[in-house]
Design an enzyme around this catalytic site. Sequence first.
Site, PDB file in Angstrom:
ATOM      1  CE  LYS A 116      27.851  33.929  12.188  1.00 42.44           C
ATOM      2  NZ  LYS A 116      27.982  33.236  10.916  1.00 42.44           N
ATOM      3  CD  GLU A 200      30.538  29.827  21.738  1.00 43.88           C
ATOM      4  OE1 GLU A 200      31.751  30.070  21.573  1.00 43.88           O
ATOM      5  OE2 GLU A 200      29.792  29.431  20.826  1.00 43.88           O
ATOM      6  CE  LYS A 201      36.044  27.562  30.867  1.00 46.21           C
ATOM      7  NZ  LYS A 201      35.933  27.941  32.282  1.00 46.21           N
ATOM      8  CE1 TYR A 202      38.918  33.897  24.146  1.00 48.67           C
ATOM      9  CE2 TYR A 202      40.267  33.995  26.123  1.00 48.67           C
ATOM     10  CZ  TYR A 202      40.119  34.208  24.775  1.00 48.67           C
ATOM     11  OH  TYR A 202      41.145  34.735  24.036  1.00 48.67           O
ATOM     12  CB  ILE A 203      38.452  27.745  23.865  1.00 52.15           C
ATOM     13  CG1 ILE A 203      37.059  27.121  24.061  1.00 52.15           C
ATOM     14  CG2 ILE A 203      39.526  26.683  23.714  1.00 52.15           C
ATOM     15  CD1 ILE A 203      36.899  26.189  25.225  1.00 52.15           C
ATOM     16  CD  GLU A 275      34.415  29.566  10.744  1.00 46.98           C
ATOM     17  OE1 GLU A 275      34.467  30.297   9.749  1.00 46.98           O
ATOM     18  OE2 GLU A 275      34.460  30.011  11.912  1.00 46.98           O
ATOM     19  CG  ASN A 290      31.980  30.287   7.149  1.00 47.58           C
ATOM     20  OD1 ASN A 290      31.510  31.187   7.819  1.00 47.58           O
ATOM     21  ND2 ASN A 290      33.178  29.793   7.377  1.00 47.58           N
ATOM     22  NE  ARG A 292      32.679  33.230   3.204  1.00 47.65           N
ATOM     23  CZ  ARG A 292      32.658  33.233   4.519  1.00 47.65           C
ATOM     24  NH1 ARG A 292      31.505  33.291   5.163  1.00 47.65           N
ATOM     25  NH2 ARG A 292      33.773  33.175   5.219  1.00 47.65           N
ATOM     26  CB  VAL A 295      39.210  33.541   0.912  1.00 53.46           C
ATOM     27  CG1 VAL A 295      40.575  33.944   0.355  1.00 53.46           C
ATOM     28  CG2 VAL A 295      38.298  34.756   1.048  1.00 53.46           C
TER      29      VAL A 295
HETATM   30  C1  MV4 Z   1      35.987  31.625  20.266  1.00 52.29           C
HETATM   31  C2  MV4 Z   1      37.304  31.642  20.770  1.00 52.29           C
HETATM   32  C3  MV4 Z   1      37.506  31.096  22.018  1.00 52.29           C
HETATM   33  N1  MV4 Z   1      36.471  30.584  22.726  1.00 52.29           N
HETATM   34  N2  MV4 Z   1      35.007  31.090  20.991  1.00 52.29           N
HETATM   35  C4  MV4 Z   1      36.737  34.556  16.637  1.00 52.29           C
HETATM   36  C5  MV4 Z   1      35.848  34.948  15.504  1.00 52.29           C
HETATM   37  C6  MV4 Z   1      34.719  34.000  15.505  1.00 52.29           C
HETATM   38  N3  MV4 Z   1      34.636  33.371  14.229  1.00 52.29           N
HETATM   39  C7  MV4 Z   1      34.971  33.020  16.610  1.00 52.29           C
HETATM   40  N4  MV4 Z   1      36.216  33.384  17.220  1.00 52.29           N
HETATM   41  C8  MV4 Z   1      36.644  32.780  18.357  1.00 52.29           C
HETATM   42  N5  MV4 Z   1      35.684  32.171  19.089  1.00 52.29           N
HETATM   43  C9  MV4 Z   1      35.251  30.595  22.187  1.00 52.29           C
HETATM   44  N6  MV4 Z   1      34.246  30.097  22.911  1.00 52.29           N
HETATM   45  C10 MV4 Z   1      38.304  32.206  20.007  1.00 52.29           C
HETATM   46  C11 MV4 Z   1      37.973  32.794  18.789  1.00 52.29           C
HETATM   47  C12 MV4 Z   1      39.058  33.382  18.059  1.00 52.29           C
HETATM   48  C13 MV4 Z   1      39.372  32.937  16.805  1.00 52.29           C
HETATM   49  C14 MV4 Z   1      38.668  31.920  16.176  1.00 52.29           C
HETATM   50  C15 MV4 Z   1      38.994  31.501  14.924  1.00 52.29           C
HETATM   51  C16 MV4 Z   1      40.064  32.094  14.273  1.00 52.29           C
HETATM   52  C17 MV4 Z   1      40.774  33.092  14.869  1.00 52.29           C
HETATM   53  C18 MV4 Z   1      40.443  33.527  16.131  1.00 52.29           C
HETATM   54  C19 MV4 Z   1      41.174  34.544  16.720  1.00 52.29           C
HETATM   55  C20 MV4 Z   1      40.859  34.987  17.955  1.00 52.29           C
HETATM   56  C21 MV4 Z   1      39.787  34.403  18.630  1.00 52.29           C
END
Ligand code: MV4
Length: 453
Positions: A116, A200-203, A275, A290, A292, A295
């Site tokens: 990633k 990463e910054k948390y969104i 994504e 992804n 692949r 689903v």
């Molecule tokens: C994030 C995020 C917030 N900020 N990245 C969760 C699994 C992985 N595929 C990436 N994910 C997330 N990345 C940043 N910088 C929040 C999530 C996340 C999320 C993303 C997609 C679908 C469901 C989720 C559920 C919780 C958190």
Amino acid sequence: MLKKILIANRGEIAVRIIRACKELGIETVAIYSTAEPDALHVQLADEAICVGGPRAVDSYLNMQNILSAACNTGCDAVHPGYGFLSENGKFARLVNQCQLTFIGPSSDMIDLMGNKSSARAVMMKHQIPVVPGSDSIISSVSDGLAWAMKIGYPILIKAASGGGGKGMRVAYDANEFESAYKLATAEAKASFGDDTVYIEKYIENPKHIEIQIIGDHHNNYLHLYERDCSVQRNHQKVIEEAPCATLRAEVRQSMIVDALKAAAAINYTNAGTIEFILDQDQKYYFIEMNTRIQVEHPITEMITGVDLIKEQIRIASGFPLSVRQEDIQMRGYAIECRINAENSFHGFQPSAGTIETLVFPGGFGVRLDTCIYPGAKVTPFYDSMVGKLIVHGNNRMECIYKMRQALEEFIIVGITTNIDFHYYILNNPEYVKGIFDVGFMERLLRELEKSEK
Ligand code: MV4
């Protein structure tokens, strides 16, 4: 065109792939474990080979046995489906070394996007918006603290080999950093055998929006619009929709342009998904790709009329895509409910058993992709998803009505399923209004718990 395909998967996706092969006049070989010799995919394929014991590591993940099965039956290709070996670069490489076609992108592409952090670097290089964060993996606590300071809290530490939420930890301030870092690296090491992480910054509470793309070996790249996969629990999607009801048209257009730019930049060949997370202001950021079939691909098929599995097979055969971008119109709306063998109202406990009575829903715009039939056994060895109920209508509200009716018609006796739980969501006022993000399910479950007290 490929002549004979081994389907290295099970369940509904194996059935879905066999159906596509039949339409293309391609012979099929199923694989199965000793736990399910009577599985539907085994019965529908032209041939079937047992590849090992009940546990996935012994059968559906057993590369040696799967490759032997493909060679011994005279196959010329392997379709990996989703999960299992579908994003395993080593498996794709071994398939090719056996002079077989892997129905997917190159093994190097799988490895590049499977990391990633490197996927993020590739997107940054091509000016695709990524979440503000580190430019690469972080090498120490002090390196991480410096990046976090620069980015600004809250930050999210993510495993480079991650996905599915494993090895992910939030830190709201510098005091939380070190323990979050240690937990993330330890979990990453345990889950993936790779302890490298990035930041990463948390969104907070974003929506999860993904763009479906396809690319062939002739430099053609198409998009098939977006899916909204925000209704999920513990990083397992529960309901998906296409398109996203609340996405502003100009934001959609920009996401599509970026997804196509990404696909072309990496010379992507196969069906793929870019994504993004979408924040409250509808700013979007690339998070993962992804490599692949997914689903939830049927909702995209329903709104575009494109058979994604057939496109995958055509692409792998070396043919150009069968459609042009201008032929791909977005028609109506589609919703998918994942039907799981579980007790959703009691901690989502998986349920196993034999299907006794079974009544399938039907009607105009109702599609059911499933592997169950009367007498079928649902074992505890694999994923609890036993099917996908998909509806297609003129608009979102029509889909909601159609889905409620389909869920009411659907009768499964012998195992416990989440059909009633879906019905509960489909009647939630916020869901019906289209107001939901990735935090929706947790809020819904808290509400449900309160009402039970
Ligand atoms: C994030 C995020 C917030 N900020 N990245 C969760 C699994 C992985 N595929 C990436 N994910 C997330 N990345 C940043 N910088 C929040 C999530 C996340 C999320 C993303 C997609 C679908 C469901 C989720 C559920 C919780 C958190």
